[in-house]
Design a protein around this motif. Structure first.
Motif, PDB file in Angstrom:
ATOM      1  N   ASP A 209      32.935  37.272  34.266  1.00 18.80           N
ATOM      2  CA  ASP A 209      32.896  35.812  34.129  1.00 18.80           C
ATOM      3  C   ASP A 209      33.501  35.355  32.812  1.00 18.80           C
ATOM      4  OD1 ASP A 209      30.929  36.608  32.355  1.00 18.80           O
ATOM      5  OD2 ASP A 209      29.266  35.871  33.565  1.00 18.80           O
ATOM      6  N   THR A 210      33.978  36.296  32.006  1.00 17.65           N
ATOM      7  CA  THR A 210      34.644  35.979  30.735  1.00 17.65           C
ATOM      8  C   THR A 210      36.033  36.612  30.748  1.00 17.65           C
ATOM      9  OG1 THR A 210      32.442  36.127  29.738  1.00 17.65           O
ATOM     10  CG2 THR A 210      34.262  35.828  28.235  1.00 17.65           C
ATOM     11  N   THR A 211      36.694  36.550  31.887  1.00 17.73           N
ATOM     12  CA  THR A 211      38.019  37.148  32.025  1.00 17.73           C
ATOM     13  C   THR A 211      38.997  36.615  30.985  1.00 17.73           C
ATOM     14  OG1 THR A 211      37.768  37.583  34.392  1.00 17.73           O
ATOM     15  CG2 THR A 211      40.014  37.332  33.559  1.00 17.73           C
ATOM     16  N   ILE A 212      39.038  35.306  30.797  1.00 20.36           N
ATOM     17  CA  ILE A 212      39.986  34.715  29.837  1.00 20.36           C
ATOM     18  C   ILE A 212      39.587  35.059  28.415  1.00 20.36           C
ATOM     19  CG2 ILE A 212      41.060  32.587  29.036  1.00 20.36           C
ATOM     20  CD1 ILE A 212      41.840  33.343  31.864  1.00 20.36           C
ATOM     21  N   GLY A 213      38.288  35.019  28.117  1.00 19.68           N
ATOM     22  CA  GLY A 213      37.827  35.337  26.765  1.00 19.68           C
ATOM     23  C   GLY A 213      38.192  36.748  26.347  1.00 19.68           C
ATOM     24  N   HIS A 214      37.901  37.730  27.206  1.00 21.08           N
ATOM     25  CA  HIS A 214      38.229  39.121  26.883  1.00 21.08           C
ATOM     26  C   HIS A 214      39.717  39.393  27.047  1.00 21.08           C
ATOM     27  CE1 HIS A 214      34.400  41.097  26.040  1.00 21.08           C
ATOM     28  NE2 HIS A 214      33.840  40.340  26.968  1.00 21.08           N
ATOM     29  N   GLY A 215      40.335  38.803  28.074  1.00 20.71           N
ATOM     30  CA  GLY A 215      41.764  39.021  28.274  1.00 20.71           C
ATOM     31  C   GLY A 215      42.595  38.500  27.117  1.00 20.71           C
TER      32      GLY A 215
END
Length: 503
Positions: A209-215
């Motif tokens: 659910d934090t794909t953009i944050g970690h990506g």
């Protein structure tokens, strides 16, 4: 005397040779002195070395947007714990002990974090066999009328596994202990080697659910090591995607908190509107969670002029709808009575534990990576930081809503003035024998990635700290002295990730 730290910025690199290595006494003194002077730890981890385990500590100083780095070498079977003087280190030290079969001398409660096999050990020191997940000595409160309540690891519904052990006197919770590790995937091991497409996809799934944050953090690591700056248009689109991720999850949390107190109008409305925000991300890249959007050097998808106008229209519609749904929450006295005074975490406790994100801001800590260590578009267009004072479920709910308003404004502003030009630049060769650090402000809070490269430019160590790693202790403290029936509501007001910790 060797300087205690060497300094860099968010998205910066250092040569491994320039990082000070102190004797452990000097390291401990410098670390405690920095913490007392306003620094805080963003990452603390070990790396196997020929003659021991080298510990690296990265600290943040927000008023100068500075990150300090220092190290020490452990050559024996143990290292001196600083947890009693600096509680924010307690999980980091437990993790180091588990990963390298070391003993943290003086740690008040040493036990496994993930129950995982060790990453390595000192020469001549046997590795500890990994313990059975969840089998450990839990804290116990003695007394004839004290009882213990065990919850999980298997929960009702579709939810990740985690175990909670409550020590109760009647309905009062005297202590809550959280045991994770059931989701351990060995991601940090898999992140060793040459940077590439496989590692980018792994980074996106560290907390789905934090794909953009970690990506974004992973992309920043590669860009820093390759001396590559993404184009302005790509930076703006990354910012839009990150704020859409925040909007979707905050909306879902507001609905879930409403559901936990039995207020179904807001719960049902927010459940649908969350899907609208996810679909906006899908409209950009085809994935509701933003998979494959952020890549080293920029973004893999663009928005046409018509696409930007349509997205802006959908944002305006969603703003009206989510405001109406949340206003129902604030206008219902019985709901507010249930939220106010429940699950309080004081500002001092939040500071000592090193909480991050909305949980920290709801307790009065004014910290946000988008402002304190700006990255990408946030270097040019900053968002106001919203804080609360009461540190309860109400404050954690209100901070989410205030952040949503600012995110909606930010997206509309970016869509109205998207820069022209390319959306991606080719990344160059990754620098060897270097350390790179990247911080982003995910919707739960601070995401930290640190990479060390070897002489070939491959990752020799890749360390990830998800915001949940900092905040699970905050949930435990929120329950202390409260009612056990408050647990579902407090748990949802933090909404932490199991897999984000169990990397």
């Amino acid at each position: 005397m060797t300087p205690s730290m060497v300094f860099t910025q968010n998205g910066g690199t250092l040569s491994l040779r320039e990082i000070p290595q102190h004797a452990h006494d000097r390291f401990a003194q410098a670390l405690l002195s920095a913490l007392s002077g306003g620094w805080r730890v963003v990452s603390y981890f070990g790396v196997p070395a020929d003659d021991g385990v080298r510990l690296y500590c990265l600290l943040s100083f927000k008023s100068h947007a500075t990150i300090g780095v220092m190290s020490t070498l452990v050559t024996g079977k143990s290292f001196y714990s600083l947890t009693t003087e600096a509680p924010q280190l307690h999980l980091f030290e437990r993790e180091i002990a588990e990963q390298f079969s070391l003993e943290p001398e003086g740690h008040p409660w040493p036990k496994p974090v993930r129950f995982a096999p060790a990453l390595g050990s000192l020469p001549g020191v046997a590795q500890h066999p990994p313990p059975t997940i969840g089998v450990m000595d839990f804290y116990r409160v003695e007394g004839d009328e004290v009882h213990e309540v065990a919850v999980g690891p298997v929960h009702a519904g579709i939810i990740e596994p985690g175990h909670f052990r409550f020590q109760c006197f009647g309905e009062e919770v005297m202590h809550l202990e959280v045991s994770l590790g059931y989701q351990h995937r060995g991601v940090e091991r898999m992140m060793q080697g040459r940077p590439g497409e496989r590692m980018r996809k792994l980074a996106e799934t560290m907390a789905g659910d934090t794909t953009i944050g970690h990506g974004t953090a992973y992309a920043m690591i590669v860009e820093a090591l390759a001396s590559t700056a993404p184009p302005a248009r790509a930076q703006a689109l990354r910012g839009v995607a990150l704020e859409l991720e925040r909007l979707a999850n905050h909306t879902g949390d507001l609905g879930a908190i409403s559901g936990d107190v039995g207020y179904l109008p807001t719960a049902s409305f927010c459940g649908r509107i969350r899907g609208d925000f996810l679909n906006m991300t899908a409209g950009i890249c085809g994935s509701r969670f933003g998979r494959d959007l952020v890549v080293p050097g920029g973004v893999a998808f663009d928005l046409s002029g018509e696409g930007a106008r349509q997205l802006a229209d959908r944002i305006r519609t969603a703003r009206d709808e989510v405001k109406n749904a949340v206003d129902l929450l604030w206008d219902t006295p019985s709901v507010l009575a249930r939220l106010e005074g429940t699950g309080v975490v004081s500002e001092q406790t939040a500071l000592e534990l090193g909480l991050v994100g909305p949980a920290a801001r709801a307790s009065g800590l004014n910290r946000d990576i988008r402002r304190d260590h700006p990255f990408g578009i946030y270097s040019m267009s900053q968002l106001p930081v919203e804080t609360g004072k009461s540190g309860d479920v109400y404050a954690r709910t209100m901070v989410r809503w205030l952040e949503m308003e600012k995110s909606l404004d930010f997206i509309e502003e970016q869509l109205a003035q998207l820069p022209g030009g390319a959306t991606r630049r080719a990344a160059g060769e990754v620098s060897a024998e270097s350390l790179a650090v990247a911080l982003t402000e995910g919707w739960r809070g601070e995401v930290c990635h640190v990479a060390l490269t070897d002489a070939r430019g491959a990752f020799s160590r890749y360390k990830v700290t998800d915001p949940s790693f900092h905040n699970w202790s905050g949930l435990a403290m929120a329950l202390r002295g409260g009612q056990i029936s408050d647990f579902p509501l407090c748990n949802k007001s933090f909404n932490l990730s199991y897999c984000g910790v169990d990397l």
